[in-house]
Design a protein around this motif. Structure first.
Motif, short mmCIF file in Angstrom:
data_model
loop_
_atom_site.label_atom_id
_atom_site.label_comp_id
_atom_site.label_asym_id
_atom_site.label_seq_id
_atom_site.Cartn_x
_atom_site.Cartn_y
_atom_site.Cartn_z
N TRP A 96 0.80 -1.23 0.00
CA TRP A 96 0.00 0.00 0.00
C TRP A 96 0.83 1.27 0.00
O TRP A 96 0.28 2.35 -0.28
N PHE A 97 2.12 1.21 0.35
CA PHE A 97 2.94 2.43 0.27
C PHE A 97 3.25 2.63 -1.21
O PHE A 97 4.35 2.37 -1.69
N ASN A 98 2.23 3.11 -1.92
CA ASN A 98 2.25 3.13 -3.38
C ASN A 98 2.65 4.52 -3.88
O ASN A 98 1.83 5.43 -3.97
N LEU A 99 3.91 4.66 -4.19
CA LEU A 99 4.44 5.94 -4.64
C LEU A 99 3.97 6.30 -6.04
O LEU A 99 3.94 7.48 -6.40
N VAL A 100 3.60 5.29 -6.85
CA VAL A 100 3.28 5.56 -8.25
C VAL A 100 1.80 5.91 -8.46
O VAL A 100 1.46 6.60 -9.42
N MET A 101 0.93 5.46 -7.56
CA MET A 101 -0.49 5.64 -7.79
C MET A 101 -0.93 7.10 -7.95
O MET A 101 -1.74 7.41 -8.82
N PRO A 102 -0.42 8.05 -7.16
CA PRO A 102 -0.89 9.43 -7.29
C PRO A 102 -0.57 10.08 -8.63
O PRO A 102 -1.19 11.08 -8.99
N VAL A 103 0.43 9.55 -9.36
CA VAL A 103 0.84 10.18 -10.61
C VAL A 103 0.84 9.20 -11.77
O VAL A 103 1.32 9.52 -12.86
N VAL A 104 0.30 7.99 -11.58
CA VAL A 104 0.44 6.96 -12.61
C VAL A 104 -0.33 7.32 -13.88
O VAL A 104 0.13 7.02 -14.99
N VAL A 105 -1.48 7.99 -13.75
CA VAL A 105 -2.21 8.40 -14.96
C VAL A 105 -1.37 9.40 -15.75
O VAL A 105 -1.30 9.33 -16.99
N LEU A 106 -0.74 10.34 -15.05
CA LEU A 106 0.14 11.29 -15.72
C LEU A 106 1.32 10.56 -16.37
O LEU A 106 1.74 10.92 -17.49
N PHE A 107 1.84 9.54 -15.70
CA PHE A 107 2.93 8.74 -16.26
C PHE A 107 2.49 8.05 -17.55
O PHE A 107 3.21 8.07 -18.56
N TYR A 108 1.31 7.44 -17.51
CA TYR A 108 0.80 6.78 -18.72
C TYR A 108 0.59 7.78 -19.85
O TYR A 108 0.94 7.52 -21.00
N GLY A 164 -9.56 -3.95 10.51
CA GLY A 164 -9.74 -2.51 10.34
C GLY A 164 -8.46 -1.75 10.57
O GLY A 164 -8.13 -0.82 9.83
N TRP A 165 -7.70 -2.17 11.60
CA TRP A 165 -6.44 -1.46 11.90
C TRP A 165 -5.40 -1.71 10.82
O TRP A 165 -4.65 -0.80 10.46
N ILE A 166 -5.33 -2.94 10.30
CA ILE A 166 -4.38 -3.22 9.23
C ILE A 166 -4.77 -2.48 7.96
O ILE A 166 -3.92 -1.91 7.26
N THR A 167 -6.07 -2.45 7.67
CA THR A 167 -6.55 -1.67 6.52
C THR A 167 -6.22 -0.20 6.72
O THR A 167 -5.79 0.50 5.79
N SER A 168 -6.42 0.27 7.95
CA SER A 168 -6.11 1.66 8.27
C SER A 168 -4.63 1.94 8.07
O SER A 168 -4.25 2.96 7.48
N ALA A 169 -3.78 1.04 8.56
CA ALA A 169 -2.33 1.21 8.40
C ALA A 169 -1.96 1.26 6.92
O ALA A 169 -1.10 2.06 6.50
N GLY A 170 -2.61 0.40 6.12
CA GLY A 170 -2.36 0.41 4.68
C GLY A 170 -2.74 1.73 4.05
O GLY A 170 -2.02 2.26 3.19
N ASN A 171 -3.87 2.28 4.46
CA ASN A 171 -4.30 3.55 3.90
C ASN A 171 -3.44 4.72 4.38
O ASN A 171 -3.20 5.67 3.64
N PHE A 172 -2.98 4.65 5.63
CA PHE A 172 -2.05 5.68 6.10
C PHE A 172 -0.75 5.62 5.29
O PHE A 172 -0.18 6.65 4.93
N ALA A 173 -0.29 4.38 5.03
CA ALA A 173 0.91 4.22 4.21
C ALA A 173 0.69 4.80 2.81
O ALA A 173 1.56 5.50 2.27
N GLU A 174 -0.48 4.50 2.24
CA GLU A 174 -0.79 5.03 0.91
C GLU A 174 -0.89 6.54 0.93
O GLU A 174 -0.50 7.22 -0.03
N ALA A 175 -1.41 7.09 2.03
CA ALA A 175 -1.53 8.53 2.16
C ALA A 175 -0.17 9.21 2.19
O ALA A 175 0.08 10.19 1.49
N ILE A 176 0.73 8.67 3.02
CA ILE A 176 2.08 9.24 3.11
C ILE A 176 2.80 9.09 1.77
O ILE A 176 3.51 10.00 1.31
N ALA A 177 2.58 7.94 1.12
CA ALA A 177 3.20 7.70 -0.18
C ALA A 177 2.72 8.70 -1.22
O ALA A 177 3.45 9.03 -2.16
#
Length: 397
Positions: free
Chosen positions: A20-32, A136-149
């Motif tokens: 979930w620490f997905n660095l590419v997701m926020p800009v992947v459409v722009l990359f494509y 829920g907490w693991i999902t939350s941790a994943g989303n926090f990781a994605e948010a920071i990413a």
């Protein structure tokens, strides 16, 4: 908390982080788009990914139940890292498609096996009643990781749109040692599943089990809606004339909202009850699509938060409803079946929604998706309006 459970929780958090620490997701459409792809081709890539997952989803669940959840998580972690390596070296559609196939197969070996190992670890420690809370907490941790990413990926993209992929390769590799350090709980019976025919029988029995069928399909439709909405976010930002420099920031804030609501999902479900929780989820998703379609503007971005808050509530609750009616020895198979339905749905509707966005408007695509979710989820609501009975003798085996 037992040592085994503590060890597995830590390493499952690390696997979730790597995924979930997905660095590419926020800009992947722009990359494509920077590599000359249109929205229809972008949705086609995601459909290829979904087909790769669909092909392996149920077999990977079967392998997780028979071969072991730890082994399938190790394999999935290696494939996820390999897929990202291919992306780092790719510059055109078919090379991206090859990377998507590897990533899709890799993800199929992780999805289902991770939740199954979590549930059975808690069951072995006699803590299964706390599963929804931990999920829920693991999902939350994943989303926090994605948010920071989101912030990190946006900053890396200022150097190059390819830079997030290079760093993502290192992040994906974190899952490999974490998977090796997992401990297999002893509640699993490997004697039950003696061949792939057993898996097919499990699928048939699942759809004969009224409550489990309803829980699995509603959860699958909600997962399809969430996945589709996520791929609309960047086109929405672009249509709303949000500065590119803020894409990562807004992506971060959206995922933080999912993380917060995921943390409290178990409390919400206990407070409002199963029936009202289901209504909140189904109506909330539908309204979220309609609100986003109604106002595509900088002000309308606030409506995206409504959907993301409901999304955070939904997935831990719906996964828990599936687990309550599933036997341990087929748990990974059933959870993989959920992901199978999500991905095959997206493979079917993704290119059509991309065409609708390119040739009509983003709003029409959002309305179509929201309406489709409502019409498919509502018919399966009734069997889940009452809590499950204590006896679980009719669970599919």
């Amino acid at each position: 908390m037992t040592r085994m459970l503590r060890n597995n929780l830590i390493n499952l958090y690390l696997i979730k982080f790597a995924k979930w620490f997905n660095l590419v997701m926020p800009v992947v459409v722009l990359f494509y788009q920077d590599n000359s792809l249109g929205m229809q081709q972008i949705f086609m890539l995601k459909s290829i990914y979904s087909v790769a997952m669909v092909v392996m989803e149920i077999p990977s669940g079967y392998l997780a139940d028979v071969w072991g959840r730890k082994k399938t998580l190790i394999l999935g972690s290696f494939l996820g890292t390999a897929g990202m390596a291919v992306y780092c070296l790719s510059y055109e559609f078919w090379a991206f498609a090859a990377a998507e196939v590897i990533l899709g197969i890799g993800y199929s070996f992780i999805s289902g096996a991770d939740s199954a190992l979590l549930y059975d670890s808690m069951k072995a420690a006699k803590r299964e009643k706390d599963y929804m809370k931990q999920e829920g907490w693991i999902t939350s941790a994943g989303n926090f990781a994605e948010a920071i990413a989101g912030v990190c990926g946006g900053l890396l993209a200022t150097f190059s749109l390819r830079m997030p992929f290079y760093v993502q390769l290192l992040i994906a590799a974190v899952a490999i040692p974490a998977a090796f350090l997992l401990k297999e709980p002893k509640v699993q019976s490997t004697a039950l599943a003696k061949g792939f025919g057993t898996t097919l029988q499990t699928v048939r029995e699942t759809f004969q089990h009224t409550r489990l069928r309803a829980a699995l399909l509603i959860s699958s439709f909600a997962g399809t809606a969430s996945l589709t909405f996520a791929w609309f976010v960047q086109p929405y930002f672009k249509a709303a004339n949000l500065p590119v420099s803020l894409f990562g920031v807004m992506w971060t804030v959206l995922n933080l909202s999912v993380g917060v609501s995921s943390m409290f999902s178990y409390r919400i479900e206990r407070k409002v009850g199963q029936r009202n929780a289901l209504l909140i989820i189904i109506l909330g998703f539908t309204i979220g699509f309609y609100l986003a379609a109604w106002e595509v503007s900088l002000i309308g971005i606030s409506f995206l938060f409504f959907f993301y808050l409901v999304r955070g509530i939904a997935h831990p609750i719906l996964k828990d409803y599936i687990n309550r009616d599933t036997r341990s020895e087929v748990r990974a198979t059933i959870l993989s079946l959920r992901n199978f339905v999500i991905r095959i749905n997206f493979a079917i509707i993704g290119p059509a929604l991309g065409y609708l966005t390119d040739n009509f408007s983003l709003s029409w695509a959002l309305i179509a998706t929201g309406t489709g979710f409502l019409l498919t989820a509502l018919p399966f609501l009734k069997p889940l309006w009452k809590p499950a009975p204590q006896s679980s003798s009719d669970k599919p085996s």
